[in-house]
Write a protein that holds these residues in place. Structure first.
Motif, PDB file in Angstrom:
ATOM      1  N   GLY A 359       0.805  -1.527  -0.140  1.00 57.94           N
ATOM      2  CA  GLY A 359       0.190  -0.305  -0.145  1.00 57.94           C
ATOM      3  C   GLY A 359       0.248   1.510   0.481  1.00 57.94           C
ATOM      4  O   GLY A 359       0.514   1.949  -0.830  1.00 57.94           O
ATOM      5  N   LEU A 360       1.664   1.273   0.190  1.00 58.86           N
ATOM      6  CA  LEU A 360       2.772   2.627   0.704  1.00 58.86           C
ATOM      7  C   LEU A 360       2.970   2.939  -0.155  1.00 58.86           C
ATOM      8  O   LEU A 360       3.733   3.775  -1.041  1.00 58.86           O
ATOM      9  CB  LEU A 360       3.850   2.119   1.806  1.00 58.86           C
ATOM     10  N   PHE A 361       4.113   1.289  -1.038  1.00 60.20           N
ATOM     11  CA  PHE A 361       4.597   1.939  -2.164  1.00 60.20           C
ATOM     12  C   PHE A 361       3.582   2.052  -3.502  1.00 60.20           C
ATOM     13  O   PHE A 361       3.787   3.217  -4.263  1.00 60.20           O
ATOM     14  CB  PHE A 361       5.866   1.049  -2.611  1.00 60.20           C
ATOM     15  N   PHE A 362       2.956   1.664  -3.787  1.00 60.18           N
ATOM     16  CA  PHE A 362       2.009   1.638  -4.777  1.00 60.18           C
ATOM     17  C   PHE A 362       0.937   3.450  -4.305  1.00 60.18           C
ATOM     18  O   PHE A 362       1.094   3.591  -5.176  1.00 60.18           O
ATOM     19  CB  PHE A 362       1.102   0.927  -4.910  1.00 60.18           C
ATOM     20  N   GLY A 363       1.550   2.818  -3.185  1.00 57.97           N
ATOM     21  CA  GLY A 363       0.250   4.954  -2.530  1.00 57.97           C
ATOM     22  C   GLY A 363       1.337   5.731  -3.206  1.00 57.97           C
ATOM     23  O   GLY A 363       0.834   6.835  -3.892  1.00 57.97           O
ATOM     24  N   PHE A 364       2.302   5.576  -2.888  1.00 59.31           N
ATOM     25  CA  PHE A 364       3.430   6.455  -3.231  1.00 59.31           C
ATOM     26  C   PHE A 364       4.005   6.839  -4.768  1.00 59.31           C
ATOM     27  O   PHE A 364       3.630   7.844  -5.188  1.00 59.31           O
ATOM     28  CB  PHE A 364       4.436   6.246  -2.527  1.00 59.31           C
ATOM     29  N   ALA A 365       3.823   5.640  -5.001  1.00 60.41           N
ATOM     30  CA  ALA A 365       4.154   5.822  -6.577  1.00 60.41           C
ATOM     31  C   ALA A 365       2.929   6.954  -7.757  1.00 60.41           C
ATOM     32  O   ALA A 365       3.519   7.665  -8.417  1.00 60.41           O
ATOM     33  CB  ALA A 365       3.428   4.383  -7.049  1.00 60.41           C
ATOM     34  N   PHE A 366       1.391   6.708  -7.298  1.00 58.15           N
ATOM     35  CA  PHE A 366       0.265   6.828  -7.054  1.00 58.15           C
ATOM     36  C   PHE A 366       0.661   8.784  -6.606  1.00 58.15           C
ATOM     37  O   PHE A 366       0.719   9.144  -8.084  1.00 58.15           O
ATOM     38  CB  PHE A 366      -0.305   6.187  -6.528  1.00 58.15           C
ATOM     39  N   GLY A 367       0.892   8.813  -6.086  1.00 54.31           N
ATOM     40  CA  GLY A 367       0.861  10.216  -5.959  1.00 54.31           C
ATOM     41  C   GLY A 367       1.810  11.079  -6.487  1.00 54.31           C
ATOM     42  O   GLY A 367       1.884  12.036  -6.440  1.00 54.31           O
ATOM     43  N   MET A 368       2.928  10.162  -6.321  1.00 51.25           N
ATOM     44  CA  MET A 368       4.271  10.814  -7.089  1.00 51.25           C
ATOM     45  C   MET A 368       3.510  11.062  -8.088  1.00 51.25           C
ATOM     46  O   MET A 368       4.100  12.273  -9.216  1.00 51.25           O
ATOM     47  CB  MET A 368       5.196  10.063  -7.036  1.00 51.25           C
ATOM     48  N   GLY A 369       2.984  10.053  -9.511  1.00 55.31           N
ATOM     49  CA  GLY A 369       2.600  10.498 -10.593  1.00 55.31           C
ATOM     50  C   GLY A 369       1.508  11.184 -10.728  1.00 55.31           C
ATOM     51  O   GLY A 369       1.335  11.944 -11.894  1.00 55.31           O
ATOM     52  N   GLY A 370       0.363  11.619  -9.537  1.00 62.24           N
ATOM     53  CA  GLY A 370      -0.875  12.956  -9.500  1.00 62.24           C
ATOM     54  C   GLY A 370       0.102  14.056  -9.533  1.00 62.24           C
ATOM     55  O   GLY A 370      -0.300  15.097 -10.269  1.00 62.24           O
ATOM     56  N   LEU A 371       1.255  14.210  -8.770  1.00 62.20           N
ATOM     57  CA  LEU A 371       1.808  15.221  -8.104  1.00 62.20           C
ATOM     58  C   LEU A 371       2.766  16.127  -9.278  1.00 62.20           C
ATOM     59  O   LEU A 371       2.408  16.546  -9.867  1.00 62.20           O
ATOM     60  CB  LEU A 371       2.544  15.267  -6.982  1.00 62.20           C
ATOM     61  N   GLY A 372       3.532  14.899 -10.164  1.00 64.76           N
ATOM     62  CA  GLY A 372       4.046  15.289 -11.200  1.00 64.76           C
ATOM     63  C   GLY A 372       3.154  15.538 -12.192  1.00 64.76           C
ATOM     64  O   GLY A 372       3.522  16.721 -13.087  1.00 64.76           O
ATOM     65  N   ALA A 373       2.043  14.706 -12.417  1.00 67.46           N
ATOM     66  CA  ALA A 373       0.753  15.321 -13.522  1.00 67.46           C
ATOM     67  C   ALA A 373       0.965  16.839 -13.448  1.00 67.46           C
ATOM     68  O   ALA A 373       0.158  17.663 -14.510  1.00 67.46           O
ATOM     69  CB  ALA A 373       0.050  13.953 -13.178  1.00 67.46           C
ATOM     70  N   ALA A 374       0.447  17.740 -11.899  1.00 61.80           N
ATOM     71  CA  ALA A 374      -0.038  18.207 -11.720  1.00 61.80           C
ATOM     72  C   ALA A 374       1.268  19.502 -12.160  1.00 61.80           C
ATOM     73  O   ALA A 374       0.279  20.313 -12.740  1.00 61.80           O
ATOM     74  CB  ALA A 374      -0.426  18.724 -10.373  1.00 61.80           C
ATOM     75  N   LEU A 375       1.814  19.156 -11.464  1.00 62.30           N
ATOM     76  CA  LEU A 375       3.581  20.121 -11.712  1.00 62.30           C
ATOM     77  C   LEU A 375       3.336  20.941 -12.873  1.00 62.30           C
ATOM     78  O   LEU A 375       4.165  21.312 -13.554  1.00 62.30           O
ATOM     79  CB  LEU A 375       4.291  19.530 -10.620  1.00 62.30           C
ATOM     80  N   LEU A 376       3.788  18.941 -13.396  1.00 61.32           N
ATOM     81  CA  LEU A 376       4.421  19.866 -14.731  1.00 61.32           C
ATOM     82  C   LEU A 376       3.156  20.290 -16.133  1.00 61.32           C
ATOM     83  O   LEU A 376       3.737  20.761 -17.117  1.00 61.32           O
ATOM     84  CB  LEU A 376       4.892  18.554 -15.397  1.00 61.32           C
ATOM     85  N   GLY A 377       1.498  20.340 -15.668  1.00 56.76           N
ATOM     86  CA  GLY A 377       1.137  20.532 -16.523  1.00 56.76           C
ATOM     87  C   GLY A 377       0.771  22.178 -15.918  1.00 56.76           C
ATOM     88  O   GLY A 377       0.851  23.089 -17.142  1.00 56.76           O
ATOM     89  N   GLU A 378       0.752  22.542 -14.742  1.00 56.83           N
ATOM     90  CA  GLU A 378       1.433  24.338 -14.461  1.00 56.83           C
ATOM     91  C   GLU A 378       2.598  24.796 -15.132  1.00 56.83           C
ATOM     92  O   GLU A 378       2.707  25.849 -15.715  1.00 56.83           O
ATOM     93  CB  GLU A 378       1.306  24.345 -13.004  1.00 56.83           C
ATOM     94  N   LEU A 379       4.032  23.890 -15.410  1.00 59.23           N
ATOM     95  CA  LEU A 379       5.038  23.856 -15.864  1.00 59.23           C
ATOM     96  C   LEU A 379       4.247  23.877 -17.222  1.00 59.23           C
ATOM     97  O   LEU A 379       5.095  24.919 -18.265  1.00 59.23           O
ATOM     98  CB  LEU A 379       6.089  23.483 -15.579  1.00 59.23           C
ATOM     99  N   ALA A 380       3.952  23.747 -17.802  1.00 62.16           N
ATOM    100  CA  ALA A 380       3.735  23.668 -19.160  1.00 62.16           C
ATOM    101  C   ALA A 380       2.897  24.726 -20.142  1.00 62.16           C
ATOM    102  O   ALA A 380       2.872  25.151 -20.920  1.00 62.16           O
ATOM    103  CB  ALA A 380       3.361  22.400 -20.260  1.00 62.16           C
ATOM    104  N   ASP A 381       1.916  24.804 -19.035  1.00 63.22           N
ATOM    105  CA  ASP A 381       1.511  26.447 -19.117  1.00 63.22           C
ATOM    106  C   ASP A 381       2.278  27.240 -19.473  1.00 63.22           C
ATOM    107  O   ASP A 381       1.653  28.171 -20.491  1.00 63.22           O
ATOM    108  CB  ASP A 381      -0.019  26.368 -17.904  1.00 63.22           C
ATOM    109  N   HIS A 382       3.474  27.353 -18.950  1.00 63.62           N
ATOM    110  CA  HIS A 382       4.017  28.818 -18.356  1.00 63.62           C
ATOM    111  C   HIS A 382       5.354  28.390 -19.473  1.00 63.62           C
ATOM    112  O   HIS A 382       6.125  29.340 -20.233  1.00 63.62           O
ATOM    113  CB  HIS A 382       4.296  29.055 -16.993  1.00 63.62           C
TER     114      HIS A 382
END
Length: 418
Positions: A359-382
């Motif tokens: 649960g910890l590693f699957f959860g952390f992997a999903f979390g990092m993927g989601g955080l990465g998508a959000a941050l990279l999306g904002e970065l791509a807009d700029h």
């Protein structure tokens, strides 16, 4: 001359004795692993529909990259934050049929996604799909280890390759079914969720029959031989490697189609086909990582997978369309081989906490993927999507930290007859 007939009476040919719990645990249950892999395929196929139809949603709802990233973040957070708690609870109180119930949440999210008319409804649909995933991954990983017969890396790879195949098929089906027919056609994939629920109910019955034996042997699980400080340091390193892997994968899984459309002027459907090729390579790499780790040691697989992909990620932003495709195939093959090895390595680092670690590693992997998508999306807009790929190319350098991972097992050696 008469010939004596063989004695076929029950007394002369007794039925084979039932296996003891120890014998059952030592046998690799390939039918269960196969069903788990198929369910993982169906689960991740459904999940992959969401990013696969981002171009359609972007057009229908006039979304910017930041909003696209927020959808991914919502899905990934609900899929990640709950997973460790599911693992903690089910380590103490197994819930054999929770997998089928969790898939019911995924089914509800899928149907809502097909009918969503507003951006908040899209976010709620993404949250429901993520909630189903938060139950599926830790419990399925636990059952895969139970069914492994001691071949833990192989079992994790067989389980995970189903998910990767599903992730690869999802964009392909989206390209030929959802994109031409529109958002409402997402509801057709409810068939996949219903099939998964049927299989997971059967797997739950197999799991339930083994719970008494699981409780009987729990007290003999040995503690880790490593000092607590070493365990904490090692878990931190593994977390950094997960961050590197999934932040980079987020750049490809969420924005690769936009990158191809912007840089090479591909159509959305053609871009989906390229995404399918990349995700197919990820599936093959996942299948290879576990058995190789069983043979040569998981630490070497982790080291080679994360850091070994660096030359190819550095070349990717400068390649033409042909070499972009070739490089993403290599990146998918090499980078994907790490996760099975990381999961099993962590479970061996902290024995007896299979559900929590999964649960910890699957959860952390999903979390990092989601955080990465959000941050990279904002970065791509700029700064633009092409510049984002140039920055992400350096993430695999974090793989240097794998040098500090302690050796937990000796590689298996296969003896050959003289």
């Amino acid at each position: 001359m008469t010939t004596a007939l063989p004695d076929t009476s029950p007394a002369a040919n007794p039925a084979p004795a039932p296996m003891t719990p120890a014998e059952d645990a030592a046998r690799t249950a390939f039918p269960i692993l196969a069903m788990l892999s198929v369910c993982h395929l169906l689960n991740d196929l459904i999940q992959s529909l969401l990013p696969a139809i981002y171009p359609l949603l972007k057009e229908n709802f006039a979304l910017d990259f930041g909003q696209i990233g927020l959808i991914t973040l919502t899905f990934q957070l609900t899929a990640s934050l709950l997973q460790p708690f599911v693992g903690i609870y089910t380590d103490k109180r197994p819930l054999p049929y929770s997998l089928a119930i969790g898939m019911g949440f995924t089914l509800a999210g899928l149907l809502l996604l097909s009918r969503a008319a507003t951006f908040p409804m899209l976010l709620f649909a993404a949250a429901l799909v993520g909630s189903g995933s938060s139950v599926f991954h830790p419990e399925s990983s636990r059952i895969a280890r139970m069914a492994s017969g001691g071949r833990h890396g192989l079992a994790q790879s067989l389980f995970q390759v189903g998910g990767n195949v599903g992730s690869a098929i999802g964009p392909l089906l989206a390209a030929f079914i959802v994109m031409p027919r529109g958002q409402s056609s997402v509801a057709w994939f409810a068939i996949a969720a219903l099939l998964a629920m049927a299989l997971l109910t059967r797997i739950g019955g197999w799991y339930r029959a083994r719970i008494p034996a699981l409780r009987n042997v729990r007290h003999v699980v040995s503690a880790s031989a490593l000092p607590r400080r070493t365990i904490v340091t090692t878990m931190t390193i593994l977390g950094a490697l997960i961050f590197s892997k999934y932040f980079y994968l987020a750049s490809l899984s969420s924005y690769y189609t936009f990158y191809l459309i912007e840089k090479f002027q591909l159509t959305a459907q053609d871009a989906q086909l390229h995404l399918f090729v990349f995700l197919g390579a990820v599936a093959v790499g996942t299948l290879a990582g576990g058995p190789i780790g069983d043979r040569i040691g998981r630490r070497y697989v982790i080291w080679g997978s994360i850091l070994g992909v660096l030359p190819f990620t550095l070349l990717l932003p400068h390649a033409n369309l042909f070499w972009t495709t070739m490089l993403t195939i290599v990146i998918g093959l090499v980078l994907a081989s790490a996760f099975s090895a990381i999961i099993v390595y962590a479970q061996e680092l902290v024995p007896g906490r299979t559900g929590v670690i999964a649960g910890l590693f699957f959860g952390f992997a999903f979390g990092m993927g989601g955080l990465g998508a959000a941050l990279l999306g904002e970065l791509a807009d700029h700064i633009g999507i092409e510049s984002v790929y140039g920055l992400c190319a350096y993430l695999p350098a974090i793989g240097l930290l794998a040098w500090f991972l302690p050796a937990l097992e000796k590689p298996r050696r296969v003896s050959h007859p003289a």
